[in-house]
Write an enzyme that holds these catalytic residues in place. Sequence first.
Site, PDB file in Angstrom:
ATOM      1  N   GLY A  40     -26.167 -26.371 -36.625  1.00 13.84           N
ATOM      2  CA  GLY A  40     -24.951 -25.974 -35.922  1.00 13.84           C
ATOM      3  C   GLY A  40     -24.176 -27.185 -35.447  1.00 13.84           C
ATOM      4  N   ARG A  41     -23.408 -27.005 -34.390  1.00 16.02           N
ATOM      5  CA  ARG A  41     -22.576 -28.080 -33.877  1.00 16.02           C
ATOM      6  C   ARG A  41     -23.324 -29.003 -32.926  1.00 16.02           C
ATOM      7  NH1 ARG A  41     -17.003 -27.426 -34.015  1.00 16.02           N
ATOM      8  NH2 ARG A  41     -17.007 -29.596 -33.382  1.00 16.02           N
ATOM      9  N   GLU A  44     -23.904 -32.797 -33.745  1.00 17.51           N
ATOM     10  CA  GLU A  44     -22.711 -33.625 -33.676  1.00 17.51           C
ATOM     11  C   GLU A  44     -22.553 -34.252 -32.288  1.00 17.51           C
ATOM     12  OE1 GLU A  44     -17.888 -32.878 -34.002  1.00 17.51           O
ATOM     13  OE2 GLU A  44     -19.272 -31.403 -34.837  1.00 17.51           O
ATOM     14  N   CYS A  70     -29.986 -27.837 -41.359  1.00 18.39           N
ATOM     15  CA  CYS A  70     -28.535 -27.709 -41.396  1.00 18.39           C
ATOM     16  C   CYS A  70     -27.869 -29.039 -41.044  1.00 18.39           C
ATOM     17  CB  CYS A  70     -28.119 -26.571 -40.463  1.00 18.39           C
ATOM     18  SG  CYS A  70     -26.410 -26.058 -40.587  1.00 18.39           S
ATOM     19  N   HIS A  71     -27.202 -29.126 -39.886  1.00 13.56           N
ATOM     20  CA  HIS A  71     -26.545 -30.352 -39.442  1.00 13.56           C
ATOM     21  C   HIS A  71     -27.501 -31.262 -38.657  1.00 13.56           C
ATOM     22  CE1 HIS A  71     -23.035 -28.048 -40.572  1.00 13.56           C
ATOM     23  NE2 HIS A  71     -22.278 -29.126 -40.425  1.00 13.56           N
ATOM     24  N   TYR A  90     -27.349 -29.316 -44.670  1.00 14.67           N
ATOM     25  CA  TYR A  90     -26.143 -28.586 -45.042  1.00 14.67           C
ATOM     26  C   TYR A  90     -25.365 -29.514 -45.973  1.00 14.67           C
ATOM     27  CZ  TYR A  90     -22.040 -25.634 -44.476  1.00 14.67           C
ATOM     28  OH  TYR A  90     -20.982 -24.778 -44.702  1.00 14.67           O
TER      29      TYR A  90
END
Length: 144
Positions: A40-41, A44, A70-71, A90
Amino acid sequence: MHDFLGEQTYTELRGHNFALTADFDAVKVEDYEGLFITGGRAPEYIRLNPRVLEIVREFFALGKPVAAICHGPQVLAAAGVLKGYKATAYPAVGPDVTLAGGEYVPVPVTDAVVDRNLVTAPAWPADTAIVRELARLMGAKIEI
Protein backbone atom coordinates in the site's frame (compact mmCIF):
# COMPACT_ATOMS: atom_id res chain seq x y z
CA MET A 1 -5.53 0.31 1.90
CA HIS A 2 -6.21 0.04 -1.80
CA ASP A 3 -8.04 -2.12 -4.26
CA PHE A 4 -8.80 -2.24 -7.95
CA LEU A 5 -12.26 -0.81 -8.58
CA GLY A 6 -12.32 -0.64 -12.36
CA GLU A 7 -9.86 2.23 -12.73
CA GLN A 8 -6.55 2.02 -14.56
CA THR A 9 -4.75 1.65 -11.27
CA TYR A 10 -5.69 1.05 -7.65
CA THR A 11 -7.98 3.27 -5.58
CA GLU A 12 -7.03 4.43 -2.09
CA LEU A 13 -9.45 3.39 0.68
CA ARG A 14 -9.49 4.01 4.43
CA GLY A 15 -7.06 1.59 6.11
CA HIS A 16 -8.01 1.29 9.78
CA ASN A 17 -9.99 2.77 12.65
CA PHE A 18 -7.78 1.96 15.62
CA ALA A 19 -5.29 3.86 17.72
CA LEU A 20 -1.61 3.01 17.34
CA THR A 21 0.00 2.12 20.67
CA ALA A 22 3.60 1.50 19.64
CA ASP A 23 6.29 3.38 17.79
CA PHE A 24 9.40 2.49 15.83
CA ASP A 25 11.75 3.99 18.42
CA ALA A 26 10.63 1.33 20.93
CA VAL A 27 11.39 -1.62 18.62
CA LYS A 28 14.11 -3.98 19.83
CA VAL A 29 14.98 -6.29 16.94
CA GLU A 30 16.11 -9.03 19.35
CA ASP A 31 12.48 -9.27 20.57
CA TYR A 32 11.26 -10.34 17.12
CA GLU A 33 11.70 -13.50 15.06
CA GLY A 34 10.83 -11.91 11.73
CA LEU A 35 9.77 -8.72 9.99
CA PHE A 36 6.78 -8.25 7.66
CA ILE A 37 6.60 -5.05 5.63
CA THR A 38 3.14 -4.49 4.23
CA GLY A 39 2.30 -2.82 0.96
CA GLY A 40 0.00 0.00 0.00
CA ARG A 41 1.02 3.60 0.53
CA ALA A 42 2.62 3.10 3.97
CA PRO A 43 6.07 2.09 2.61
CA GLU A 44 6.28 5.36 0.69
CA TYR A 45 6.10 7.21 4.01
CA ILE A 46 7.76 4.91 6.54
CA ARG A 47 10.90 4.66 4.40
CA LEU A 48 11.47 8.32 5.31
CA ASN A 49 11.90 7.37 8.99
CA PRO A 50 15.59 6.72 9.80
CA ARG A 51 14.66 4.32 12.62
CA VAL A 52 12.61 2.17 10.23
CA LEU A 53 15.60 1.83 7.93
CA GLU A 54 17.83 1.01 10.90
CA ILE A 55 15.41 -1.74 12.00
CA VAL A 56 15.42 -3.26 8.51
CA ARG A 57 19.22 -3.22 8.37
CA GLU A 58 19.41 -4.88 11.80
CA PHE A 59 17.11 -7.71 10.65
CA PHE A 60 19.31 -8.30 7.61
CA ALA A 61 22.55 -8.08 9.60
CA LEU A 62 21.24 -10.78 11.93
CA GLY A 63 19.95 -12.92 9.04
CA LYS A 64 16.42 -12.86 10.45
CA PRO A 65 13.48 -13.57 8.11
CA VAL A 66 12.05 -10.54 6.33
CA ALA A 67 8.94 -10.38 4.14
CA ALA A 68 7.80 -7.49 1.95
CA ILE A 69 4.71 -7.37 -0.25
CA CYS A 70 3.47 -5.01 -2.95
CA HIS A 71 5.12 -1.60 -2.31
CA GLY A 72 6.97 -2.94 0.79
CA PRO A 73 10.23 -3.40 -1.15
CA GLN A 74 10.44 0.41 -1.33
CA VAL A 75 11.49 0.23 2.33
CA LEU A 76 14.10 -2.44 1.55
CA ALA A 77 15.47 -0.32 -1.29
CA ALA A 78 15.69 2.76 0.94
CA ALA A 79 17.46 0.71 3.61
CA GLY A 80 20.05 -0.44 1.07
CA VAL A 81 19.61 -4.17 1.75
CA LEU A 82 18.55 -5.49 -1.67
CA LYS A 83 21.97 -5.68 -3.33
CA GLY A 84 22.43 -9.21 -4.69
CA TYR A 85 18.92 -10.38 -3.71
CA LYS A 86 16.20 -11.65 -6.03
CA ALA A 87 12.90 -9.99 -5.17
CA THR A 88 9.50 -9.25 -6.59
CA ALA A 89 7.11 -6.40 -5.88
CA TYR A 90 4.17 -4.53 -7.31
CA PRO A 91 5.33 -4.00 -10.93
CA ALA A 92 5.63 -0.21 -10.49
CA VAL A 93 8.18 -0.89 -7.70
CA GLY A 94 10.32 -3.17 -9.90
CA PRO A 95 12.63 -0.29 -10.90
CA ASP A 96 13.24 0.48 -7.20
CA VAL A 97 14.41 -3.11 -6.66
CA THR A 98 16.74 -2.91 -9.66
CA LEU A 99 18.14 0.53 -8.78
CA ALA A 100 18.87 -0.76 -5.26
CA GLY A 101 21.04 -3.54 -6.69
CA GLY A 102 18.49 -6.32 -6.50
CA GLU A 103 17.22 -8.53 -9.28
CA TYR A 104 13.54 -7.84 -9.93
CA VAL A 105 11.68 -11.08 -10.64
CA PRO A 106 8.25 -10.74 -12.27
CA VAL A 107 5.94 -13.50 -11.03
CA PRO A 108 2.20 -14.21 -11.13
CA VAL A 109 0.27 -12.04 -8.67
CA THR A 110 -0.38 -15.10 -6.45
CA ASP A 111 3.27 -16.12 -6.06
CA ALA A 112 6.16 -15.29 -3.74
CA VAL A 113 9.92 -15.20 -4.31
CA VAL A 114 12.30 -16.51 -1.65
CA ASP A 115 15.99 -15.63 -1.59
CA ARG A 116 17.87 -16.58 1.56
CA ASN A 117 16.19 -14.73 4.47
CA LEU A 118 13.95 -12.61 2.21
CA VAL A 119 10.49 -13.42 0.87
CA THR A 120 8.65 -10.98 -1.39
CA ALA A 121 5.34 -10.95 -3.26
CA PRO A 122 3.71 -8.62 -5.81
CA ALA A 123 0.30 -7.93 -4.23
CA TRP A 124 -2.40 -9.09 -1.80
CA PRO A 125 -3.50 -12.09 -3.92
CA ALA A 126 -0.15 -13.58 -2.80
CA ASP A 127 -0.96 -13.23 0.92
CA THR A 128 -1.15 -17.01 1.33
CA ALA A 129 2.15 -17.60 -0.45
CA ILE A 130 4.14 -14.90 1.37
CA VAL A 131 2.84 -15.83 4.82
CA ARG A 132 3.52 -19.53 4.14
CA GLU A 133 7.10 -18.81 3.03
CA LEU A 134 7.77 -16.41 5.91
CA ALA A 135 6.53 -19.05 8.36
CA ARG A 136 8.89 -21.58 6.73
CA LEU A 137 11.81 -19.17 7.06
CA MET A 138 10.90 -18.82 10.73
CA GLY A 139 11.10 -22.59 11.16
CA ALA A 140 7.48 -23.71 10.82
CA LYS A 141 6.85 -27.11 9.27
CA ILE A 142 4.05 -26.71 6.73
CA GLU A 143 2.54 -29.60 4.85
CA ILE A 144 0.15 -29.03 2.00
